[in-house]
Design a protein around this motif. Structure first.
Motif, mmCIF file in Angstrom:
data_model
loop_
_atom_site.group_PDB
_atom_site.id
_atom_site.type_symbol
_atom_site.label_atom_id
_atom_site.label_comp_id
_atom_site.label_asym_id
_atom_site.label_seq_id
_atom_site.Cartn_x
_atom_site.Cartn_y
_atom_site.Cartn_z
ATOM 1 N N SER A 33 3.206 -45.904 19.537
ATOM 2 C CA SER A 33 1.886 -45.463 19.985
ATOM 3 C C SER A 33 1.772 -43.937 20.041
ATOM 4 C CB SER A 33 1.601 -46.059 21.365
ATOM 5 O OG SER A 33 2.734 -45.900 22.205
ATOM 6 N N HIS A 124 -1.695 -56.625 25.609
ATOM 7 C CA HIS A 124 -1.751 -55.370 26.366
ATOM 8 C C HIS A 124 -2.125 -55.654 27.813
ATOM 9 C CE1 HIS A 124 -3.348 -51.331 27.552
ATOM 10 N NE2 HIS A 124 -2.269 -50.974 26.884
ATOM 11 N N SER A 174 -0.611 -54.652 20.936
ATOM 12 C CA SER A 174 0.209 -53.446 21.129
ATOM 13 C C SER A 174 1.585 -53.541 20.493
ATOM 14 C CB SER A 174 0.427 -53.195 22.621
ATOM 15 O OG SER A 174 -0.714 -52.633 23.162
ATOM 16 N N HIS A 202 -3.793 -49.610 18.388
ATOM 17 C CA HIS A 202 -2.636 -49.186 17.598
ATOM 18 C C HIS A 202 -2.990 -48.864 16.159
ATOM 19 C CE1 HIS A 202 1.328 -49.342 19.599
ATOM 20 N NE2 HIS A 202 0.552 -49.748 20.595
ATOM 21 N N LYS A 228 -2.974 -42.586 18.225
ATOM 22 C CA LYS A 228 -1.803 -43.341 17.747
ATOM 23 C C LYS A 228 -1.698 -43.188 16.228
ATOM 24 C CE LYS A 228 -1.580 -46.574 21.640
ATOM 25 N NZ LYS A 228 -2.803 -46.713 22.446
ATOM 26 N N ARG A 361 10.915 -51.617 19.952
ATOM 27 C CA ARG A 361 9.764 -51.434 19.077
ATOM 28 C C ARG A 361 9.867 -50.049 18.459
ATOM 29 N NH1 ARG A 361 3.721 -50.534 21.470
ATOM 30 N NH2 ARG A 361 4.846 -48.708 22.166
HETATM 31 N N1 DSN Z 1 1.199 -47.953 26.152
HETATM 32 C C1 DSN Z 1 0.683 -48.100 24.821
HETATM 33 C C2 DSN Z 1 1.730 -48.562 23.870
HETATM 34 O O1 DSN Z 1 2.779 -47.962 23.873
HETATM 35 O O2 DSN Z 1 1.521 -49.484 23.101
HETATM 36 C C3 DSN Z 1 -0.458 -48.999 24.818
HETATM 37 O O3 DSN Z 1 -1.362 -48.574 25.784
#
Ligand code: DSN
Length: 416
Positions: A33, A124, A174, A202, A228, A361
């Motif tokens: 993100s 999310h 997310s 995203h 993002k 991730r």
């Molecule tokens: N916190 C964000 C993320 O990292 O996906 C989403 O709000």
């Protein structure tokens, strides 16, 4: 960056700001993100518009002196309309969560029903988690991904919609690496007589560049964040048809927010202008190509990639099959020591806690901004696997850190 004015007043904060610049220069940002905005966006965000109150909307403000605020907000709106092809745009939400809040406030009453993807499956917090206002104000039911394939379980979504009779279905995620079938979810919403909110936080940039299908014109509401996969600075955005313009405007201000952050809206306007250039499409394509290269590298090295790959900017790894005794936090922490910053993440069928989950991730938006190509991204993937397999071996972590520093030096940031 020159923080001489800050330094005169507050050396402690100046040191922290310089430290953060150095940290970003000398580490690889792979939190999916995150990204690096241009100097132009930074300048706009640091402008004197931070001093200006502009409650209301362009041409209809509660304060005098809004001539330039109006100009900037109209530019941000017009550019967003061009980028995403939306009839109505609101650029005032302070974040993606605030954008979602705008839609809920406009369309739902407390107690109404939200059907959304479970957080540990890629959803999310603002889609109905009990710790969020959405989980407290609304009645929430959740769908999941198919545990075998890692793809959205559209059939179970259909079934849940029939049983639960939601007022709104939330799509957009997310931590979901696959393309979303917006029309299919819209059909479910139509059958359930429910609204459809597509939260593209995203993938705003990927959708704008046409490298991911767009929900604009399909879903009733599209929300997103602007920092993002699009590099327009921290903030949120709502898109819809004209039909809902009045309700959404009122829900954002005065419903959920006060004065808009006009300096951030200036950043959005500049970042959207940059994204309208042809090179942005190349950037978005390369972001996805790099993520695919990363997923292939992980798989070739024996990691379990959720869903077997990616269609977007992120890769989700379930550590349990390859490294059953290693947690996401173990890896996150060792990688941070090696100069690679990504996050531990829950995975479908999570068996640990959200704070110390079983997966990681990794995203490619920021690496791609720094000029990483597929070959360089593959090497980063190999370095990540080395650390995963040796997370408690300081010598290996230190060797990887040396190579990461070289890669950072070869892909400079904010140096011009
Ligand atoms: N916190 C964000 C993320 O990292 O996906 C989403 O709000």
């Amino acid at each position: 960056m020159d923080y001489s004015h800050v330094r005169d007043v507050d050396p402690a904060v100046a040191d922290a700001l310089s430290g953060e610049d150095e940290r970003q220069r000398n580490t690889l940002a792979m939190i999916a993100s995150e990204n690096h905005v241009s100097r132009a966006v930074l300048e706009a965000q640091g402008s004197t518009l931070t001093n200006k109150y502009a409650e209301g909307y362009p041409g209809s403000r509660y304060y005098a002196g809004c001539e330039y605020a109006d100009e900037v907000e109209n530019l941000a709106i017009d550019r967003a309309k061009e980028l995403w092809g939306a009839e109505y745009v609101n650029v005032q939400p302070h974040s993606g969560t605030q954008a979602n809040m705008g839609v809920y406030l406009a369309m739902l009453e407390p107690g109404d029903k939200i059907l959304s993807l479970e957080l540990s499956h890629g959803g999310h917090l603002s889609h109905g988690h009990p710790a969020n206002f959405t989980g407290q104000l609304y009645d929430v039911e959740q769908y999941k991904v198919d545990p075998e394939t890692g793809y959205i379980d559209y059939e179970s979504l259909e079934q849940k919609a029939e049983e639960f009779d939601p007022d709104i279905i939330v799509s957009g995620y997310s931590a979901y690496p696959r393309a979303v079938e917006w029309e299919r979810i819209q059909d479910v919403a139509d059958d359930a007589d429910a609204y459809h909110l597509a939260d593209i936080a995203h993938i705003t940039g990927l959708v704008a560049a046409g490298v991911h299908p767009s929900p604009v014109g399909v879903a009733d509401f599209v929300t997103g964040s602007t920092h993002k996969t699009i590099r327009a600075g921290r903030g949120g955005i709502i898109m819809s048809s004209e039909e809902h313009a009045d309700a959404l405007d009122k829900a954002v201000f005065p419903g959920g927010q006060g004065g808009p952050l006009m300096h951030n809206i200036a950043g959005k306007a500049v970042g959207f202008r940059e994204a309208l250039r042809p090179e942005f499409e190349e950037y978005a394509e390369r972001t996805v190509a790099n993520a695919k290269a990363l997923a292939e590298t992980f798989e070739a090295e024996g990691l379990e990639v959720v869903s077997g790959g990616t269609d977007n900017h992120l890769v989700l790894v379930d550590l349990r099959p390859s490294n059953p005794d290693t947690t996401g936090k173990d890896v996150e922490s060792a990688l941070e020591d090696a100069g690679i910053v990504l996050n531990a993440n829950t995975v479908p069928g999570e068996t640990r806690s959200a704070f110390n989950p079983s997966g990681i991730r990794a995203g490619t938006p920021a690496l791609t901004t720094r000029g990483f190509d597929e070959e360089a991204t593959r090497e980063v993937g190999e370095l990540i696997v080395r650390v995963i397999d040796n997370y408690d071996d300081d010598a290996v972590v230190s060797e990887v850190a040396d190579r990461v520093q070289e890669l950072c030096d070869d892909h400079p940031l904010y140096e011009e």
